[in-house]
Design a protein around this motif. Structure first.
Motif, PDB file in Angstrom:
ATOM      1  N   ASP A 220      50.274  28.632  54.645  1.00 32.79           N
ATOM      2  CA  ASP A 220      51.519  28.908  53.616  1.00 32.79           C
ATOM      3  C   ASP A 220      50.975  30.603  52.974  1.00 32.79           C
ATOM      4  N   PRO A 221      51.258  31.490  53.770  1.00 32.17           N
ATOM      5  CA  PRO A 221      50.804  32.884  53.511  1.00 32.17           C
ATOM      6  C   PRO A 221      51.519  33.257  52.040  1.00 32.17           C
ATOM      7  N   ASP A 222      52.626  32.537  51.731  1.00 28.88           N
ATOM      8  CA  ASP A 222      53.402  33.071  50.436  1.00 28.88           C
ATOM      9  C   ASP A 222      52.751  32.788  49.356  1.00 28.88           C
ATOM     10  N   HIS A 223      51.687  31.584  49.330  1.00 30.22           N
ATOM     11  CA  HIS A 223      51.340  31.199  48.353  1.00 30.22           C
ATOM     12  C   HIS A 223      49.404  31.349  48.266  1.00 30.22           C
ATOM     13  N   PHE A 224      49.097  31.723  49.384  1.00 32.33           N
ATOM     14  CA  PHE A 224      47.822  31.737  49.514  1.00 32.33           C
ATOM     15  C   PHE A 224      47.168  33.262  50.405  1.00 32.33           C
ATOM     16  N   ARG A 225      46.277  33.817  50.059  1.00 32.43           N
ATOM     17  CA  ARG A 225      45.852  34.926  50.792  1.00 32.43           C
ATOM     18  C   ARG A 225      44.418  34.983  50.883  1.00 32.43           C
ATOM     19  N   VAL A 226      43.686  35.757  51.491  1.00 32.25           N
ATOM     20  CA  VAL A 226      42.297  35.735  51.966  1.00 32.25           C
ATOM     21  C   VAL A 226      41.840  37.353  52.109  1.00 32.25           C
ATOM     22  N   ALA A 227      40.782  37.687  51.516  1.00 33.34           N
ATOM     23  CA  ALA A 227      40.353  39.010  51.366  1.00 33.34           C
ATOM     24  C   ALA A 227      38.910  39.077  52.121  1.00 33.34           C
ATOM     25  N   LEU A 228      38.621  39.551  52.884  1.00 29.98           N
ATOM     26  CA  LEU A 228      37.271  39.752  53.704  1.00 29.98           C
ATOM     27  C   LEU A 228      36.472  41.170  53.590  1.00 29.98           C
ATOM     28  N   GLU A 229      35.351  41.060  53.362  1.00 30.73           N
ATOM     29  CA  GLU A 229      34.544  42.399  53.412  1.00 30.73           C
ATOM     30  C   GLU A 229      33.151  42.234  54.046  1.00 30.73           C
ATOM     31  N   PRO A 230      32.584  42.989  54.639  1.00 34.09           N
ATOM     32  CA  PRO A 230      31.229  42.926  55.280  1.00 34.09           C
ATOM     33  C   PRO A 230      30.206  42.792  54.290  1.00 34.09           C
ATOM     34  N   GLY A 231      29.276  41.941  54.658  1.00 27.39           N
ATOM     35  CA  GLY A 231      28.159  41.562  53.682  1.00 27.39           C
ATOM     36  C   GLY A 231      26.640  41.572  54.267  1.00 27.39           C
ATOM     37  N   THR A 232      25.765  41.078  53.587  1.00 29.63           N
ATOM     38  CA  THR A 232      24.447  41.025  54.362  1.00 29.63           C
ATOM     39  C   THR A 232      23.651  39.709  53.782  1.00 29.63           C
ATOM     40  N   VAL A 233      22.668  39.342  54.511  1.00 29.59           N
ATOM     41  CA  VAL A 233      22.086  38.028  54.243  1.00 29.59           C
ATOM     42  C   VAL A 233      21.437  38.137  53.082  1.00 29.59           C
TER      43      VAL A 233
END
Length: 421
Positions: A220-233
């Protein structure tokens, strides 16, 4: 002629009676009863259940008594493969009371768990086992599921059995199950999570974890979205650093899941799928669930809104008891919060005490935001047991009913605590 008319009339009358009877049978078959809309009925029923539990604890009546020496099984840490993703465990139950104990399979927290009671009626002194099976083929990392057994023990009408463990996989989500409670249909909410990769190449370098926004699929992309970005441990949380599996992660991607305004009221579920670019595990799933309750917000020092969506009370001494305060806030200028519009519809376990405090009704009419102060009490003398969650079958909970615009909304607040000595 008259006989014919009388016969016809009798036939019509008989058909009408039969139709009403069949209609009542149909309604009863769907769980309907005359008391379902009467709050006084539910309150009297709750008081009767509390009285039965008190009499049983005091030994005033003959009653069954559930004894469960083990309610949680930890299968430990495993490297996930096709041979070890399934398993089972037997939990013992004994009737230490003075009357027959009846048991019934009630529900489970996930399709990946199943259970069976070896013997469903126990005389005093008899024992049986509950066999719980699990299948952790999908996902990785922490695994925890529950089953519920119904009983006729007035003190413990429900028994929760849990299985848990950790699976090391090439890629896992932490946490792998996001729970939202009390979501407002008009306010954006979010939760953070990590995607963690494991393993190194032949030179000892961390295997890459190159998951980007374009690798995400939503139902359901109309009501949910995801944002990602690089990270480290280095950005692992303290809980993750203390995990025997997650602490061994070699790569990390930071993620945030957003619930956007406009999601319909009621329960919801969503599955987020990630392409991992790892041939040994090309797909990773993150489960999301919760409940939209309109313009109602829960706040409090013990309310964990950002991680678990539950009221986390923690350890409680049975000898002393404990209570915690929280607040229900209504972002609705036309709403007046009082005994007729905000009420406690149910609690789990039955001996939780919940009290509500309301603002002056006249003063509320000029206030754009209204609130109700609430307090939940775990009374002294409560039976030793664990209630946790959230969202799983084992969860303690408070259920509120909100009357607004001629409609009744249900707000479920998970409550986590453990009663010890």
């Amino acid at each position: 002629m008259r006989k014919t008319i009388c016969a016809a009339a009798l036939g019509i009358l008989a058909g009408t009676v039969l139709g009403i009877a069949l209609g009542l049978v149909s309604l009863i078959g769907r769980g309907w009863n005359l008391s379902i809309e009467n709050p006084e009925y539910w309150e009297s029923r709750r008081q009767a259940e509390l009285a039965a539990a008190e009499n049983a604890l005091a030994g005033k009546v003959k009653a069954p008594r559930v004894e469960t020496p083990e309610i949680e099984f930890d299968f430990g840490v495993k490297e996930k493969n096709k041979e070890n993703v399934t398993g089972s465990h037997d939990f013992p139950i004994t009737n230490s009371g003075t009357a027959p104990l009846t048991l019934k399979e009630k529900t489970k927290s996930c399709y990946c768990t199943d259970f069976h009671i070896a013997k469903k009626k126990l005389m005093p002194g008899e024992s049986t086992t509950v066999n719980v099976q699990w299948d952790a083929e999908r996902g990785g990392g922490a695994f925890k599921q529950s089953v519920i057994i119904s009983t006729n023990d007035p003190v413990r009408p429900e028994i929760f059995f849990n299985v848990k463990g950790l699976f090391s996989s090439p890629v896992i989500a932490s946490p792998n199950h996001l729970i939202f409670s009390g979501v407002s249909s008009s306010e954006e909410q979010s939760r953070e999570f990590h995607i963690l990769g494991f393993g190194t190449d032949s030179d000892g370098n961390p295997l890459p974890l190159d998951i980007k926004d374009g690798d995400v699929t939503l139902w359901d992309p109309d009501h949910f979205r995801v944002a990602l970005e690089p990270g480290t441990v280095d950005e692992l949380t303290e809980d993750e650093k203390n995990s025997p599996v997650i602490s061994k992660a070699t790569s990390l991607v930071k993620g945030t899941l957003f619930i956007t305004p406009g999601l319909p009221q009621g329960a919801f579920q969503e599955t987020v799928r990630f392409k991992t670019h790892r041939p040994e595990q090309p797909l990773l799933e993150l489960m999301v669930e919760g409940q939209v309750t309109g313009a109602v917000t829960i706040t409090g020092t013990k309310y964990d809104r950002h991680k678990t969506g539950q009221l986390v009370i923690g350890p409680v001494s049975s000898a002393a008891g404990k209570s915690e305060a929280f607040r229900l806030t209504f972002d609705d200028p036309a709403f007046v919060a009082d005994e007729s519009t905000v009420r406690v519809a149910g609690v789990r376990p039955l001996w939780l005490n919940v009290t509500l405090s309301f603002l002056d009704a006249e003063a509320q009419k000029s206030m754009p935001v209204k609130w109700v102060d609430a307090r939940v009490e775990i009374p002294a003398g409560s039976p030793q047991e664990r209630y946790s969650g959230p969202g799983l079958a084992e969860t303690g909970e408070i259920v509120f009913e909100i009357e607004r615009e001629m409609k009744t909304e249900e707000v479920v607040l998970p409550v986590s605590f453990t009663v010890g000595p």
